[in-house]
Enzyme design. Structure first.
Site, short mmCIF file in Angstrom:
data_model
loop_
_atom_site.label_atom_id
_atom_site.label_comp_id
_atom_site.label_asym_id
_atom_site.label_seq_id
_atom_site.Cartn_x
_atom_site.Cartn_y
_atom_site.Cartn_z
N ARG A 77 0.82 -1.23 0.00
CA ARG A 77 0.00 0.00 0.00
C ARG A 77 0.85 1.27 0.00
O ARG A 77 0.42 2.32 0.46
CB ARG A 77 -0.97 0.01 1.18
CG ARG A 77 -1.93 -1.16 1.15
CD ARG A 77 -3.13 -0.94 2.05
NE ARG A 77 -4.04 -2.06 1.94
CZ ARG A 77 -3.96 -3.17 2.65
NH1 ARG A 77 -3.02 -3.29 3.56
NH2 ARG A 77 -4.82 -4.14 2.47
N LYS A 80 3.42 11.30 -11.91
CA LYS A 80 2.48 10.51 -12.71
C LYS A 80 3.09 9.12 -12.89
O LYS A 80 4.21 8.99 -13.39
CB LYS A 80 2.25 11.14 -14.07
CG LYS A 80 1.24 12.26 -14.05
CD LYS A 80 0.85 12.66 -15.46
CE LYS A 80 -0.12 13.82 -15.45
NZ LYS A 80 -0.40 14.33 -16.80
N GLU A 116 9.91 17.98 -26.07
CA GLU A 116 9.33 18.38 -24.78
C GLU A 116 10.08 19.58 -24.21
O GLU A 116 9.49 20.43 -23.54
CB GLU A 116 9.36 17.22 -23.77
CG GLU A 116 8.55 16.00 -24.16
CD GLU A 116 7.06 16.11 -23.83
OE1 GLU A 116 6.62 17.15 -23.30
OE2 GLU A 116 6.34 15.13 -24.13
N LYS A 141 8.72 22.64 -14.76
CA LYS A 141 7.83 21.53 -14.39
C LYS A 141 7.54 21.55 -12.89
O LYS A 141 6.40 21.35 -12.46
CB LYS A 141 8.43 20.19 -14.81
CG LYS A 141 7.58 19.01 -14.40
CD LYS A 141 7.07 18.18 -15.53
CE LYS A 141 5.97 17.24 -15.06
NZ LYS A 141 5.92 15.98 -15.80
N GLU A 181 -3.43 17.91 -11.69
CA GLU A 181 -3.87 18.33 -13.02
C GLU A 181 -5.34 18.74 -13.07
O GLU A 181 -6.10 18.31 -13.93
CB GLU A 181 -3.61 17.20 -14.03
CG GLU A 181 -3.61 17.70 -15.47
CD GLU A 181 -3.20 16.63 -16.48
OE1 GLU A 181 -2.03 16.21 -16.44
OE2 GLU A 181 -4.03 16.23 -17.29
N ARG A 211 -1.71 22.46 -14.57
CA ARG A 211 -0.85 21.38 -15.07
C ARG A 211 -1.22 20.94 -16.49
O ARG A 211 -0.40 20.37 -17.21
CB ARG A 211 -0.88 20.19 -14.09
CG ARG A 211 0.13 19.11 -14.46
CD ARG A 211 0.37 18.11 -13.35
NE ARG A 211 1.28 17.08 -13.78
CZ ARG A 211 1.86 16.19 -12.98
NH1 ARG A 211 1.61 16.23 -11.69
NH2 ARG A 211 2.68 15.29 -13.46
N ASN A 251 0.25 19.54 -21.39
CA ASN A 251 -0.28 18.69 -22.46
C ASN A 251 -0.27 19.42 -23.81
O ASN A 251 -0.84 18.93 -24.78
CB ASN A 251 -1.71 18.23 -22.13
CG ASN A 251 -1.74 17.40 -20.87
OD1 ASN A 251 -0.77 16.69 -20.57
ND2 ASN A 251 -2.80 17.52 -20.10
N HIS A 293 -0.05 17.69 -27.15
CA HIS A 293 -0.19 16.25 -26.87
C HIS A 293 -1.52 15.67 -27.39
O HIS A 293 -1.60 14.47 -27.63
CB HIS A 293 -0.08 15.98 -25.37
CG HIS A 293 1.34 15.97 -24.89
ND1 HIS A 293 2.17 17.07 -25.02
CD2 HIS A 293 2.09 15.00 -24.28
CE1 HIS A 293 3.37 16.77 -24.50
NE2 HIS A 293 3.34 15.53 -24.06
N HIS A 337 -0.75 12.71 -29.41
CA HIS A 337 -1.09 11.34 -28.99
C HIS A 337 -1.85 10.61 -30.09
O HIS A 337 -1.64 9.41 -30.32
CB HIS A 337 -1.97 11.35 -27.74
CG HIS A 337 -1.19 11.49 -26.47
ND1 HIS A 337 -1.69 12.11 -25.35
CD2 HIS A 337 0.06 11.08 -26.14
CE1 HIS A 337 -0.78 12.08 -24.39
NE2 HIS A 337 0.29 11.46 -24.85
N HIS A 393 7.09 9.37 -29.31
CA HIS A 393 6.27 10.35 -28.58
C HIS A 393 6.68 11.80 -28.86
O HIS A 393 5.84 12.64 -29.22
CB HIS A 393 6.34 10.04 -27.08
CG HIS A 393 5.61 11.03 -26.23
ND1 HIS A 393 4.24 11.04 -26.13
CD2 HIS A 393 6.04 12.07 -25.47
CE1 HIS A 393 3.86 12.02 -25.34
NE2 HIS A 393 4.94 12.66 -24.92
N1 GLY Z 1 3.79 14.82 -18.74
C1 GLY Z 1 2.79 15.72 -18.33
C2 GLY Z 1 2.65 15.81 -16.86
O1 GLY Z 1 3.49 15.31 -16.12
O2 GLY Z 1 1.70 16.39 -16.39
#
Ligand code: GLY
Length: 359
Positions: free
Chosen positions: A121, A143, A185, A227, A237, A241, A245, A248, A252, A264
C-alpha cells in the site's frame, strides 16, 4: 550539482542535476535516504549499461540492494509486469521501510512509481531517469501507471518520488533519435511558459545539439524548474498542469494512429505545429510567433508534418477517444504568444480537419 525543489508540503522533494550524479548515489542514500533495503528496477538494456554497476556500488557502500530487471519497451508497461515485480520484491523481503529506485527512461519510471504506490500500500521510491524525455518530464511530478488493452496510462496513480537524480553524463550513451525525442518536450516548455528559455534554445542550439555538458545541464535545469513550478501549483492536473499537455492531444492521436512507430516526442512536435496553426487561424497567435515555433522545431530537426501515409481518419478516431475528453469536449492548449498558452474548448471539427489535411 544543482538542486531544485518540488514544493508539495510534506511530500516535497529535491531534483539534483549534474554530471556524474550516479556516482554519488551510494553516499546520497546513506546520508539522506536510509532504508532496510534498496531495490533498483531497470530494463535489460539499462541494467547492462548502469544497473549492475550501481547495485555493486551501493553494496560496496555497505547497503543491502537488489536489482529487478524487466524486458525493455512499452509492451512491458502492463499490470502483469507489476504483479511479477511485486512477487519478486516480496521474495527479496522488501518491507515498508525499503526504497525502490527507478533507473531508466519513462517506461521504467512509470512502472516503478506505480509498483511503489501499490506494494504494501505504498513504499518510497527514487527516480534516476536516463533518457532526456524522462529527465525533463516524466520523472518529475508523480504521474505513474501502466497501459491496458483499452489505452495507454489508463491505470495509475499520482505518487511522488522521494528525490530525482539526473545525471547528464548518461545522455552521451543515448541514441541520437532518443535525444531528439526529448528535445520536443524541451521546446514545449519554452512555448508554454518561458520566452527567455525559448530564446536560449534558439541561441544555443548548436551546443545543445552537440551535447555540450554545460548547455545540456542548464537546459535540463530550466525544464525541471518550470515543471516543478507547475506541479507545485497543481499536482493533480485540475487546472494549470494541463498546460504540459500542449501539443499532446493531436500528438497522442498521431502517435497512436502510427501504431507507435512515430516516437512520442516527434508526435508532440507535429501536434505543437498543428495547434499553433489552429491558434493562428483563430487570430489568437500572431503569425510571426507561429513561424518562430515552427522554425525552432525545424532547426532541431524535429518533424513538423503528419506523414502522408498516415490515414487522417485514423488520427481523428483517436482524437475523438482521447482520455482527456471531458463531457464530450476536447480542451486544447493554444499558444497566445511564445511563453503563454490558454485553454480552449472552442475548436471546431472543421478547424481540426484543416490542420490534418495534406496541403
Ligand atoms: N507529462 C505531463 C505531466 O506530467 O503532467
Amino acid at each position: 550539482m544543482e538542486t531544485l525543489q518540488v514544493g508539495l508540503g510534506e511530500r516535497s522533494y529535491p531534483i539534483k542535476i549534474g554530471c556524474g550524479v550516479i556516482n554519488q548515489i551510494p553516499r546520497e542514500l546513506k546520508t539522506h535516504y536510509q532504508a532496510t533495503k534498496y531495490c533498483i528496477v531497470a530494463d535489460d538494456n539499462v541494467a547492462s549499461l548502469y544497473g549492475h554497476a550501481l547495485v555493486d556500488a551501493i553494496r560496496l557502500a555497505g547497503l543491502d540492494c537488489e536489482l529487478m530487471i524487466f524486458h525493455h519497451g512499452e509492451e512491458s508497461k502492463t499490470l502483469e509486469t507489476i504483479a511479477d515485480l511485486a512477487s519478486q520484491a516480496a521474495q527479496h523481503g522488501l518491507d515498508r521501510k525499503s526504497i525502490f529506485i527507478a533507473l531508466g527512461g519513462g517506461v521504467t519510471g512509470d512502472i516503478t512509481g506505480f509498483l511503489a504506490a501499490c506494494y504494501l500500500r505504498g513504499v518510497p521510491f527514487i527516480q534516476i531517469p536516463t533518457s532526456l524525455l524522462a529527465q525533463v518530464d516524466s520523472s518529475v511530478g508523480g504521474k505513474t501507471g501502466v497501459d491496458i488493452p483499452e489505452g495507454k496510462n489508463l491505470v495509475g496513480a499520482f505518487y511522488q518520488p522521494q528525490a530525482v537524480f539526473i545525471d547528464t553524463d548518461v545522455l552521451q550513451t543515448l541514441p541520437s533519435e532518443e535525444y531528439l525525442n526529448g528535445l520536443a518536450e524541451v521546446i514545449k516548455y519554452g512555448v508554454i511558459r518561458d520566452r527567455n528559455f525559448f530564446d536560449y534554445l534558439h541561441d544555443n542550439r548548436k551546443q545543445i545539439l552537440a551535447l555540450d555538458q554545460q548547455h545540456v545541464s542548464s537546459m535540463i535545469y530550466h525544464c525541471c524548474r518550470i515543471k516543478a513550478e507547475v506541479v507545485a501549483a497543481d499536482e493533480k492536473e485540475s487546472n494549470l498542469r494541463r498546460i504540459l499537455n500542449y501539443g499532446h492531444t493531436i500528438g497522442h492521436a498521431v502517435e497512436a494512429a502510427s501504431d507507435f512507430e512515430i516516437p512520442h516526442g516527434f508526435a508532440v512536435s507535429i501536434g505543437m505545429v498543428a495547434v499553433a496553426k489552429i491558434s493562428m487561424n483563430q487570430a489568437l497567435l500572431p503569425s510571426d510567433e507561429n513561424q518562430k515555433q515552427f522554425d525552432l522545431l525545424k532547426e532541431y530537426g524535429l518533424p513538423t508534418e503528419i506523414p502522408d501515409n498516415l490515414a487522417r481518419i485514423k488520427i481523428k478516431q483517436y482524437l475523438l477517444t482521447d482520455k482527456k475528453i471531458v463531457g464530450g469536449k476536447i480542451t486544447f492548449v493554444l499558444p497566445a504568444q511564445i511563453g503563454e498558452v490558454v485553454f480552449s474548448d472552442q475548436v471546431s471539427e472543421q478547424e481540426i480537419d484543416s490542420v490534418l489535411t495534406v496541403e
